[in-house]
Design an enzyme around this catalytic site. Structure first.
Site, mmCIF file in Angstrom:
data_model
loop_
_atom_site.group_PDB
_atom_site.id
_atom_site.type_symbol
_atom_site.label_atom_id
_atom_site.label_comp_id
_atom_site.label_asym_id
_atom_site.label_seq_id
_atom_site.Cartn_x
_atom_site.Cartn_y
_atom_site.Cartn_z
ATOM 1 C CG ASP A 194 64.158 70.449 8.111
ATOM 2 O OD1 ASP A 194 63.812 70.786 6.963
ATOM 3 O OD2 ASP A 194 65.248 70.773 8.620
ATOM 4 C CB SER B 294 70.537 75.327 5.724
ATOM 5 O OG SER B 294 69.784 74.932 4.612
ATOM 6 C CG HIS C 35 65.370 73.941 6.828
ATOM 7 N ND1 HIS C 35 66.305 72.974 7.146
ATOM 8 C CD2 HIS C 35 66.020 74.827 6.042
ATOM 9 C CE1 HIS C 35 67.449 73.248 6.561
ATOM 10 N NE2 HIS C 35 67.305 74.382 5.886
#
Length: 470
Positions: free
Chosen positions: A368, A226, A400
């Site tokens: 995601d 991320s 995610h």
């Protein structure tokens, strides 16, 4: 399994997103409960980076070469921070680096060795990029890792999920560097600087005698997810020109947020906070962007950005869930993105325009809810077109937050293979669509083993098996 078109977004309900967040948070809570069983003795509260003299570079540091160690200190706080009775050796290094404008800057990295490790010129170094995702420097890993209880550490953004990845690297006998890749001003999402800081953190670690590494010949891996994946991406892209002497064997990026504009689709959703966090950071990092953005923010919007800058990731995520950021702007957000100085900045901070000089492992969730898979597809395509070897894993059961944990074993296995002596350098690009990387039968290190090893450490069980050759 049914064919899934590359980059095709998958719509999810708020309920599905909430369930995913609850599952991931539950993982952290379970680990947190285990870690609480081995809580260490609480010591004095640490000073924040703004007032701690350690963070202040000495006069004349600008003349030092990038990566030069300016100051170091041994730390004894890690067990208290994580409340994991892991026996590890920990130091912090202040070193000279470069900011996004090309000017001298200083930064801090926290470096770790397995307990009892002796000098080993073959020992790999892992640069782990955390997703602390905040412009507040009190949320940086070097400070959060000094907190005296688990709740403070999580509030700071140093989640148990990432501590599992860091522990996994240590269990392989690797040295680990955890740089404050946003620098002393909390520059999240900017171009170049995260790469400079991470690369100079590697240089500093290689020079630090207590780690006993082989200098520039040290095999190095970079790993981030991320916001940490963004930092890892810039590390990979900046290395050929900025630090070509480093022996980086590979870079693993998960859900790396290649294009910040693409996350604006989360407006009004559970993950809406990432919009405010990104804008608040870019405002402070890029003066022209900040000045223009101020002209389109309402008075309430300007106050909102100041509030966001004062908080760490977890509070922002919780307090700004489902926020409609359009209310803070005087023009529609799509129109705002076309304002020249705004567009120029977003173009500059997009990954994929500089070719990395080492093999890459990229993993992305098809579901995601924050990072549109199409943006990661595009980044991989650009890397491949430039000749970078890329192994690209697309996971069709994760989103995610889940992939942050479930993708660990694949990344760890890939890095482990890259560190093997005489390991052949990967060639070409390979994209694999998997039902779940968590269930990959080819992984000799599974996610269950990572959880098991972390739990053993948290419960204070003998650590020797953790540091074996596996």
């Amino acid at each position: 399994m049914p064919k899934v078109e590359a980059g095709q977004p998958v719509r999810k309900s708020r309920a599905q997103r909430a369930i995913a967040l609850i599952v991931t948070t539950s993982t952290a809570v379970i680990v947190g409960a285990l870690t609480g069983l081995g809580a260490a003795t609480v010591t004095a509260e640490p000073l924040t980076p703004q007032v701690d003299p350690f963070y202040q570079p000495p006069a004349g540091y600008e003349s030092q070469a990038p990566g030069s160690i300016l100051r170091s200190r041994e730390m004894h706080f890690l067990a208290a921070v994580t409340e994991l009775p892991l026996k590890v050796q920990v130091w912090q290094l202040l070193y000279r680096t470069t900011d996004l404008h090309g000017e001298p800057e200083s930064a801090v990295t926290t470096v770790l060795l397995p307990w009892g490790a002796t000098p080993d010129k073959n020992r790999p170094l892992l640069s782990y990029e955390t997703f602390y995702d905040s412009t507040n420097t009190a949320c940086a890993p070097s400070y959060v890792l000094q907190q005296q209880n688990l709740l403070e550490g999580v509030a700071g953004g140093q989640t148990n999920i990432e501590l599992m990845a860091i522990t996994a690297g240590l269990t392989k006998g690797w040295a680990v560097s955890i740089p404050d890749h946003e620098g002393p001003h909390g520059h999240l999402g900017v171009d170049k600087e995260p790469g400079y800081i991470s690369l100079d953190g590697i240089r500093a670690a290689e020079q630090f005698a207590p780690l006993g590494l082989a200098g520039k010949d040290t095999p190095v891996g970079v790993w981030g997810y991320s916001g940490g994946g963004m930092a890892g991406g810039w590390t990979a892209e900046m290395q050929p020109a900025y630090a070509p002497e480093l022996n980086i064997k590979g870079v693993a990026l998960g859900g790396p947020v290649p294009d910040l504009r693409a996350v604006l689709h989360v407006n009004g959703s559970l993950a809406a906070s990432v919009i405010g966090i990104g804008i608040a950071s870019l405002q402070t990092a890029y003066p022209k962007f900040g000045a223009v953005m101020d002209t389109y923010l309402t008075p309430e919007g300007r106050t909102k950005m100041e509030t966001i800058r004062s908080r760490c990731l977890i509070p922002n995520v919780i307090l700004d869930a489902f926020t409609d950021y359009q209310r803070y702007f005087t023009i529609p957000i799509p129109q705002l993105l076309e304002v020249p100085d705004i567009k120029e900045t977003f173009d500059a901070v997009t990954l994929g325009n500089n070719n990395p000089g080492m093999p890459m492992y990229v993993y992305q969730a098809a579901l995601d809810e924050i990072v549109p898979p199409a943006t990661t597809d595009k980044m991989v395509e650009q890397y491949c077109a430039g000749g970078t070897p890329v192994q690209y894993q697309r996971d069709h059961l994760s989103e995610h937050t889940l992939l942050a944990t479930y993708g660990m074993s694949g990344a760890l296995n890939w890095l482990k293979a890259r560190f093997e002596p005489n390991s052949p350098t990967p060639v070409g690009c390979h994209t694999e669509d998997q039902l779940s990387t968590f269930l990959n039968p080819d992984n000799d290190i599974t996610q269950l083993q990572i959880w098991f090893d972390t739990a053993r450490a948290a419960l204070g069980l003998p650590v020797e098996p953790l540091f074996g050759p596996n």
